[in-house]
Design an enzyme around this catalytic site. Structure first.
Site, PDB file in Angstrom:
ATOM      1  N   SER D 278      33.618  35.849  27.458  1.00  0.00           N
ATOM      2  CA  SER D 278      32.693  35.751  28.452  1.00  0.00           C
ATOM      3  C   SER D 278      32.114  34.206  28.211  1.00  0.00           C
ATOM      4  CB  SER D 278      31.487  36.534  28.216  1.00  0.00           C
ATOM      5  OG  SER D 278      30.171  36.381  28.571  1.00  0.00           O
ATOM      6  N   GLU D 291      41.720  45.552  34.446  1.00  0.00           N
ATOM      7  CA  GLU D 291      40.817  45.819  35.292  1.00  0.00           C
ATOM      8  C   GLU D 291      41.362  45.100  36.568  1.00  0.00           C
ATOM      9  OE1 GLU D 291      36.535  45.054  33.916  1.00  0.00           O
ATOM     10  OE2 GLU D 291      37.848  43.544  32.809  1.00  0.00           O
TER      11      GLU D 291
END
Lengths: 429, 429, 429, 429
Positions: D278, D291
């Site tokens: 992140s 994902e």
């Protein structure tokens, strides 16, 4: 200059194939403008919070403005080796101001940026779509005006029903497109572009307070619930739904115009500069533009189902799946805008083929309702009985291959005592 | 009594298999109420136009009211041998008033009726959906209130991110559903229920004028363009789009709650009366309700694509294809309303499992952002460098299988001179 | 008699609204036949394993056979208060044999039953769909045979291209449907109906061994991997994909026949007993059957997307979401079979309208390719040049509103020295 | 050199915006290889028919081969100002051989070429997809082999059900992917690449006969029905359906692995080089690859629905809509192949977290079925009663927060006389 904004905790280098697979710069560069807007608000907030000096803020802002000018003038070149547009802009600022650029991303999350950017993109493009719609409506209205006295057969079930004005026929499409405009207006009213979600838990309050001051009077807002804001792609789906309905309207117009420009109908003469030929058959003049408009309906629906499916069952809050909203969104916006642009000029080039239409208008069945009206209103025949009488009259005409207006009195009487030559002559001229 | 409202021009009888195939009474009986409303306006107009006497109008109206009472009380029985609800009601009126009933359908088209009926159905059911949404939001708010001080791990990428309030987590869902309500409100504002299109070319003006007078002040309108009105199913697609976004929200709530009620997460205890067991495995307590909610997303999306596809490329105006809008519409409305009703009570029965949540909250990585904030704001470390330091600290902790709060001073210094025991103790308690 | 097959660990009673919401008996009763087959294999295995005496097995089997007879004769009445068909049959056996019935469900899971039942349903219905397809192909072939010498204009882009035989035109559809049959054949070859998964981990080996013996030579199999077997709904999606392609073919046939039966084309006379009229317009004869076929395409595609979406991202192994595969499957099978049944008879009733076709065949552009062939093969004109020449000839004819065969020699020469009256007369008669 | 292969009959120049809108070179350049194959067959036929001399045929063939080498070596550069790949290659041949090139397109239609090219593309890419699938299956098998003795909890409804082998769990995915391979095999068997349709009415027989001789023994065929061949896009939809089912399998694997790599499950340690971090939260290690795989399901389904919708209701034969099959097809092929390539290496990098799994395996409910088996088989308790007993035992354990193996004899007896400490100790260790 790094190509991604993370990595401290990682020992292994990112696999290069995976890096290529996951990066988004090749399409999200279209968000550059909006990403700069986000940065400019953030810079102001950092300065107000004392995390940037006035001079530092100015230097970064100048660098951002410089990139913005490139974007607006069409001269922006994304660095395709970056992970995404956020990284690309960060790097471009670094090229301009050096290490100071690192401060730009202070306490900021790409989750917040991408929500902001994508909403802003929708805002801008839905607005321009509405403008294009209005131009197309004007085209339709000008065609309607040009032929304002012209009648054509109206259809239900692709079978001739009643005579209608060509201008009313075109007016039906104008109204559909007008309704699309209204849907866009409603969308824009509900679209709230937000800044300040952080990754999920919200921006720190010492920065959030600054945002609020900076944004006073602006249409940009602080998110009501930061978890919701980074999870939300409703606006993408809404935009894609609106475009789907709009595209459906275009597909119907395309279908009708394809039909009306067949040799069999022959009501419309399509503008040659928007038609194509065949590499084999020299006589062909094909309505390819209309066919492509009709065919693109698949793409526009597919883009909608793509994002709906992608969002199905995603846990809160942000998931990387959500990156995949952008290509379908951009695709639908660009296709629809491309169609609208050409269609407005296409419509202007259409000519009505009066001779063919006049031949069609001789079809007596188109006047059945006039006879019905006469029987019911003047002869006081019950509607149901009148329906029966006219049905039988038409059957008689078809079976005997004789025009209604040529059926002699005796036969009329046999069909119904309410019928006589005078009525028939009045209705079917 | 006939089972269909047409046939005069036909020599051959309708094929019975085809009649079964094409009839709609088995589902469009759900429109009975609205069809009666249409008839009641029409009766008034016929009377005003002198096509029905006061006594005749009264007799028909009384018969219609009698049927309406049955509909509203749940006692209405459709005659499944009829072609559609319009024919069924026509016949039921005929049973009551005899041949006079034939006048009811004077100058009226089912194309107009079905557009009116379906819009009215959407009006009513979207309103009641909004009411159900509000009840569900209240449930969520009451659960949020019950646990208002409780913290849970917040997630991005289904990986722990930062600590958030459970009430804010639930608030994200309340906000999503609130946005759904707003979408419904906007839909209702734009939904104009019209009467007076005829088959396509518009009602005769001598009746249209009467409609106008009768409808003064009512929300029912005269169509702006009759061709458009009988061609239009935008409102069905709009309703199905709104329900698709709403359903997507429910699928995310379902997914999260399924996850949070696994033994592995164990944050939520689901109400037993809404769970099911296994016919083979006696220990199972399965979240079937949530799974069905998640699974129904397929149906709701499928219904949307069904109507979009059906409308693609349809020539103007009405085509029989359009009859097939009703089953998907009814299906989506009924499924979503069924979910919302149960979900409101389901949410109330949820219990938070504090012990498991407290164990999860001990995860030190959840507090990484607190350390970041400290380093940046108090130690004036550049954000990028702080990101790097904390990343390395976490890697050290994982590699050495040691809690961050147990790392001794020397190791901390090696990771970064900005770190010391005091900071660590403050942040990670 | 209980209405569900579980509950020992539950203190609270199932919520009645939730029970209604989650039950499947209202549609899965259609699997009754297959569920009985499953039970009959299981009974044999239990007996072989010594868990049922011969007498017990016989009594249960007799009860099952009794239900089977009802199913096959159409006399089966599902008890709609049961949770599902498995429970309903269990209860019906209990009614016949009392408490002994409880042994029927020994070591058996509904996860295994429902996979077995649904695969069996697909087997049966895909087979019968192929049979219906073959009947339809015969209809098309008989129509082709009836008009075997007839020519019609062939179309690309809905514009006249070249003359083709009507039998070849119909042959295109026969071939499409033949390809659909082949897809079904391939599906059937790959469809393996399995028994013995348990809930997920496989049937106990002492029973599995018995299954194997019992099933020797049967098409029913032991699952290769029990986890996969209870997780698998590929066969439903495959069937829905095959039906989608088939339905797409039907939609094209419907579209063409709608077009060809307009007054403008007028090539086909549709069988009246499959057409409908208008309640308002007495002259209408509408191709509603074809429109419904075209319109159902939305439903068939929607059902496919419904199951695909439902299966997206489901964790292994069985999840309750999967129950929602059945309604879309049953819907697509029933719609397509309904269409095929009627279509076979519809096609037989079609008449070719020779007069209208002959008029269309006078269109000279249909013979442009003949002129091309002549120029290229006999006059040795380069293809590209010939294309140009013929293109200009047609333009000349259109601009001067003169038939090609009437253009005088001088004008022909001006267009190209390769053209003369002799050629023109030969090609355009 | 012209940019399009038609135009003689047109007076007006093609509108440049429309030309951009309708051209396909920007994506159909991917068909270059196959288009050259088509040309090479056609050249041979023209030569055999005496329409090209040997020398002419050789010169064109050499030019084509030269382009082919560029395509195969990755050095082919499409001229993006051309209308399509057919025109581009025609022009490139013209650059090499001058005016002679014009003969290449003699009696050939792009309708035939594009059907040939696209089928060939499907042939090639479905084959390579099968190869990638096999590599992935090998990866899964090697992971299964590495952990061949390892047990994990098996799940239904995402709730723990029974203990299963990790290798069987992986085997379920291998089997799914193996089934995908079989579907591809069946597709390839049915895929017939055809040449000789002309625009719609079939190649002239003097050329068709040459084709037949040239193609003897080749997998390329003469179309059974030329009208059908230029109308057919079934193979695109079939390929997209197969890829949709395959993608659905990948989405399930992704979902499971995302779950199993949460801190809460913690069964799997994902390879760091395929994870991302992140930009805000330094501690994050996110399963972005999985994902994106899950998220791409939307795209793959959307592409399927896009082509299905596009084909709905198209009149015979070729329509320009059909050009829009290519982007969705290419998109699905490229996405799925990209996923498969990375996934094979991703799987190899996965590590099982034994400690976390062992803790999960201590969950006593996982052994409920063992107690069931004991009661039924050894104690001869009826299955239904045993189900009840074990259900109550688990309830007792939960309510009293006591492990089953710690429940004392008295309480066991109260639950059921069939239970005692010895059994419990045997089953629950």
């Amino acid at each position: 200059m790094t190509k991604k904004l993370w990595g401290g905790r990682f020992k292994k280098k990112t696999d290069p194939d995976f890096f290529e697979f996951q990066k988004s710069i090749q399409y999200d560069y279209k968000l550059a403008k909006y990403d700069i807007y986000h940065s400019q608000v953030h810079i102001k907030a950092l300065k107000a919070a004392g995390m940037l000096t006035l001079a530092e803020a100015k230097r970064i802002d100048t660098a951002l403005n410089h990139i913005l000018v490139q974007v607006l003038s069409g001269g922006f070149k994304p660095d395709l080796s970056c992970e995404d547009i956020h990284t690309d802009i960060q790097n471009k600022v670094e090229k301009a101001v050096g290490k100071l650029a690192a401060k730009l991303h202070t306490f900021r999350s790409r989750n917040d940026q991408v929500a902001f950017d994508t909403r802003y993109y929708c805002e801008d493009t839905m607005k321009s779509t509405a403008t294009l719609l209005k131009t197309l409506i004007l085209s339709l209205e000008s065609l309607a005006d040009k032929y304002k006295g012209s009648l054509i057969p109206g259809y239900t079930h692709t079978q001739r029903a009643q005579v209608v004005y060509f201008k009313d026929y075109l007016g039906a499409f104008s109204l559909m497109l007008g309704n699309d405009c209204q849907r866009i207006d409603k969308f824009l009213k509900g679209n709230s572009i937000c800044i300040g979600s952080g990754a999920l838990a919200g921006q720190y309050s010492f920065l959030l307070d600054k945002y609020k001051k900076i944004l006073k009077g602006s249409k940009i807002k602080i998110p009501e619930n930061s978890l919701e804001n980074v999870s939300n792609r409703d606006f993408v789906i809404e935009a894609l739904s609106i475009l789907s309905i709009l595209q459906m309207h275009l597909s119907r117009l395309a279908e009708d115009f394809i039909l009306y420009s067949t040799k069999e109908f022959n009501y419309l003469d399509l503008p040659e500069e928007f038609c194509t030929g065949s590499s084999l058959m020299p006589h062909k003049k094909n309505p390819d533009f209309l066919e492509l408009v009709r065919g693109y309906t698949g793409r526009i629906y597919g883009n909608l189902i793509s994002v709906l499916t992608m969002m199905k069952g995603l846990p809160l809050t942000y998931n990387r799946d959500m990156q995949l909203d952008k290509e379908p969104l951009f695709s639908s916006v660009e296709i629809v805008q491309g169609e609208l642009k050409i269609l407005a000029r296409f419509i202007k080039g259409i000519k009505l083929n009066k001779a063919a239409i006049d031949r069609a208008l001789e079809d007596e069945s188109l006047y059945a309702m006039k006879l019905m009206e006469y029987l019911v209103r003047e002869k006081k025949v019950a509607f149901k009985d009148a329906h029966d009488i006219v049905g039988k009259l038409i059957r008689y005409s078809e079976e005997n291959d004789r025009k209604i207006k040529d059926i002699e009195a005796g036969s009329l009487k046999k069909i119904s005592p309410h019928l006589d030559r005078k009525i028939i002559e009045r209705v079917f001229r």
